[in-house]
Every structure is written in structure tokens, then in C-alpha cells.
Design a protein around this motif. Sequence first.
Motif, mmCIF file in Angstrom:
data_model
loop_
_atom_site.group_PDB
_atom_site.id
_atom_site.type_symbol
_atom_site.label_atom_id
_atom_site.label_comp_id
_atom_site.label_asym_id
_atom_site.label_seq_id
_atom_site.Cartn_x
_atom_site.Cartn_y
_atom_site.Cartn_z
ATOM 1 N N ARG A 84 0.837 -1.214 0.000
ATOM 2 C CA ARG A 84 0.000 0.000 0.000
ATOM 3 C C ARG A 84 0.865 1.253 0.000
ATOM 4 N N HIS A 85 1.980 1.197 -0.727
ATOM 5 C CA HIS A 85 2.931 2.313 -0.812
ATOM 6 C C HIS A 85 2.962 2.769 -2.269
ATOM 7 N N PHE A 86 2.680 4.050 -2.516
ATOM 8 C CA PHE A 86 2.544 4.582 -3.867
ATOM 9 C C PHE A 86 3.367 5.852 -4.036
ATOM 10 N N GLN A 87 3.647 6.194 -5.296
ATOM 11 C CA GLN A 87 4.434 7.378 -5.602
ATOM 12 C C GLN A 87 3.865 8.087 -6.816
ATOM 13 N N ALA A 88 4.171 9.372 -6.913
ATOM 14 C CA ALA A 88 3.814 10.170 -8.083
ATOM 15 C C ALA A 88 4.893 11.220 -8.283
ATOM 16 N N HIS A 89 5.106 11.572 -9.529
ATOM 17 C CA HIS A 89 6.065 12.612 -9.867
ATOM 18 C C HIS A 89 5.297 13.855 -10.307
ATOM 19 N N VAL A 90 5.659 14.993 -9.753
ATOM 20 C CA VAL A 90 5.055 16.273 -10.131
ATOM 21 C C VAL A 90 6.166 17.127 -10.739
ATOM 22 N N PRO A 91 6.056 17.454 -12.031
ATOM 23 C CA PRO A 91 7.103 18.257 -12.675
ATOM 24 C C PRO A 91 7.281 19.607 -11.984
ATOM 25 N N ALA A 92 8.448 20.198 -12.183
ATOM 26 C CA ALA A 92 8.702 21.544 -11.668
ATOM 27 C C ALA A 92 7.614 22.478 -12.185
ATOM 28 N N GLN A 93 7.152 23.362 -11.330
ATOM 29 C CA GLN A 93 6.041 24.251 -11.641
ATOM 30 C C GLN A 93 6.534 25.672 -11.881
ATOM 31 N N PRO A 94 5.818 26.440 -12.714
ATOM 32 C CA PRO A 94 6.163 27.861 -12.846
ATOM 33 C C PRO A 94 6.067 28.547 -11.477
ATOM 34 N N VAL A 95 6.855 29.562 -11.292
ATOM 35 C CA VAL A 95 6.895 30.264 -10.001
ATOM 36 C C VAL A 95 5.507 30.684 -9.540
ATOM 37 N N VAL A 96 4.669 31.136 -10.449
ATOM 38 C CA VAL A 96 3.341 31.615 -10.075
ATOM 39 C C VAL A 96 2.460 30.487 -9.506
ATOM 40 N N ILE A 97 2.749 29.235 -9.889
ATOM 41 C CA ILE A 97 1.990 28.081 -9.367
ATOM 42 C C ILE A 97 2.695 27.507 -8.149
ATOM 43 N N GLY A 98 4.000 27.393 -8.216
ATOM 44 C CA GLY A 98 4.789 26.912 -7.097
ATOM 45 C C GLY A 98 4.387 25.543 -6.602
ATOM 46 N N VAL A 99 4.255 25.422 -5.317
ATOM 47 C CA VAL A 99 3.981 24.150 -4.670
ATOM 48 C C VAL A 99 2.476 23.857 -4.552
ATOM 49 N N ASP A 100 1.636 24.721 -5.091
ATOM 50 C CA ASP A 100 0.184 24.588 -4.935
ATOM 51 C C ASP A 100 -0.366 23.195 -5.226
ATOM 52 N N PRO A 101 -0.049 22.566 -6.368
ATOM 53 C CA PRO A 101 -0.641 21.249 -6.645
ATOM 54 C C PRO A 101 -0.280 20.199 -5.589
ATOM 55 N N VAL A 102 0.948 20.234 -5.130
ATOM 56 C CA VAL A 102 1.395 19.285 -4.112
ATOM 57 C C VAL A 102 0.762 19.623 -2.761
ATOM 58 N N ALA A 103 0.725 20.892 -2.408
ATOM 59 C CA ALA A 103 0.168 21.308 -1.118
ATOM 60 C C ALA A 103 -1.306 20.936 -0.996
ATOM 61 N N ARG A 104 -2.067 21.048 -2.083
ATOM 62 C CA ARG A 104 -3.480 20.670 -2.041
ATOM 63 C C ARG A 104 -3.646 19.187 -1.753
ATOM 64 N N VAL A 105 -2.841 18.359 -2.417
ATOM 65 C CA VAL A 105 -2.926 16.911 -2.202
ATOM 66 C C VAL A 105 -2.568 16.571 -0.756
ATOM 67 N N VAL A 106 -1.498 17.129 -0.252
ATOM 68 C CA VAL A 106 -1.059 16.841 1.124
ATOM 69 C C VAL A 106 -2.116 17.306 2.126
ATOM 70 N N ALA A 107 -2.641 18.502 1.957
ATOM 71 C CA ALA A 107 -3.660 19.019 2.887
ATOM 72 C C ALA A 107 -4.927 18.176 2.843
ATOM 73 N N ASP A 108 -5.361 17.778 1.648
ATOM 74 C CA ASP A 108 -6.563 16.934 1.537
ATOM 75 C C ASP A 108 -6.327 15.580 2.181
ATOM 76 N N TRP A 109 -5.165 14.997 1.950
ATOM 77 C CA TRP A 109 -4.838 13.708 2.569
ATOM 78 C C TRP A 109 -4.840 13.835 4.093
ATOM 79 N N ALA A 110 -4.157 14.846 4.613
ATOM 80 C CA ALA A 110 -4.043 15.034 6.065
ATOM 81 C C ALA A 110 -5.408 15.239 6.715
ATOM 82 N N ALA A 111 -6.315 15.910 6.007
ATOM 83 C CA ALA A 111 -7.654 16.180 6.551
ATOM 84 C C ALA A 111 -8.624 15.037 6.310
#
Length: 116
Positions: A74-101
Motif C-alpha cells: 500500500r505504498h505509492f508514488q507520483a512525480h510532479v514536474p517543476a512548476q512555474p513560479v506563479v503556481i509553485g507548490v500549490d498542486p502538491v500542497a493541495r494533495v497533502v492538505a486533503d490527505w491530512a484532513a
Amino acid sequence: MTGPVVRAREASGQAWDDPSETTLYDALADMNLTWRFVIVERLDLEPAGQHYMQVYLNDDLSYQVEYREGGEDRHFQAHVPAQPVVIGVDPVARVVADWAAGRQGWRDALPWEPWP
């Protein structure tokens, strides 16, 4: 009184119990080529130490995101390409916050593959 449900820890050793979404976002946004990872663990699930999500910043500023829900199968991985500065860490942060909640939808946000 009960203990924390979620604990976040960054590579520098800084840790937060039951971090807010803003705290999670800031920890992820603060990653750099010296302090490359953030681990967020669910403390309320068994087996202990086997329910977590971690984010690693690669040399090319892309992200390696992993989650585990129990055993090795039950261990999984995903790769998120480098994002433009204006987007930054947003896609990753949303996933982490949704998972944590414990919110729905985070599994569909990234192309998860089994951990090798």
C-alpha cells in the motif's frame, strides 16, 4: 485529552502537531535543495508509523510525492514536474492538505503508481 492526529516534519527537524493547511503549505514552500523533504504522518491509524505522505524536492525542482497506507503493498508514488513560479507548490500542497484532513479526491489529483 487525546493526542494529535497529524504530525508534519520537515528536513530541518521542525515539527508541528495537527498543522493547519497554511502551515503545511508553508513547510512545503520552504523546501529547497538543502532541506528537501516534508513528511506528514497520520498518528490515529494502525499500524503506527505506516500511514504517511512525504514530499521530496528533486534537483530539477520537481517533486516526488509518496503515500503509504499500511504495509508495503500500500505504498505509492507520483512525480510532479517543476512548476512555474506563479503556481509553485500549490498542486502538491493541495494533495497533502486533503490527505491530512481525510478529504476525498486527493487520490485522483496525481498519477499514483505502486512504489517499486
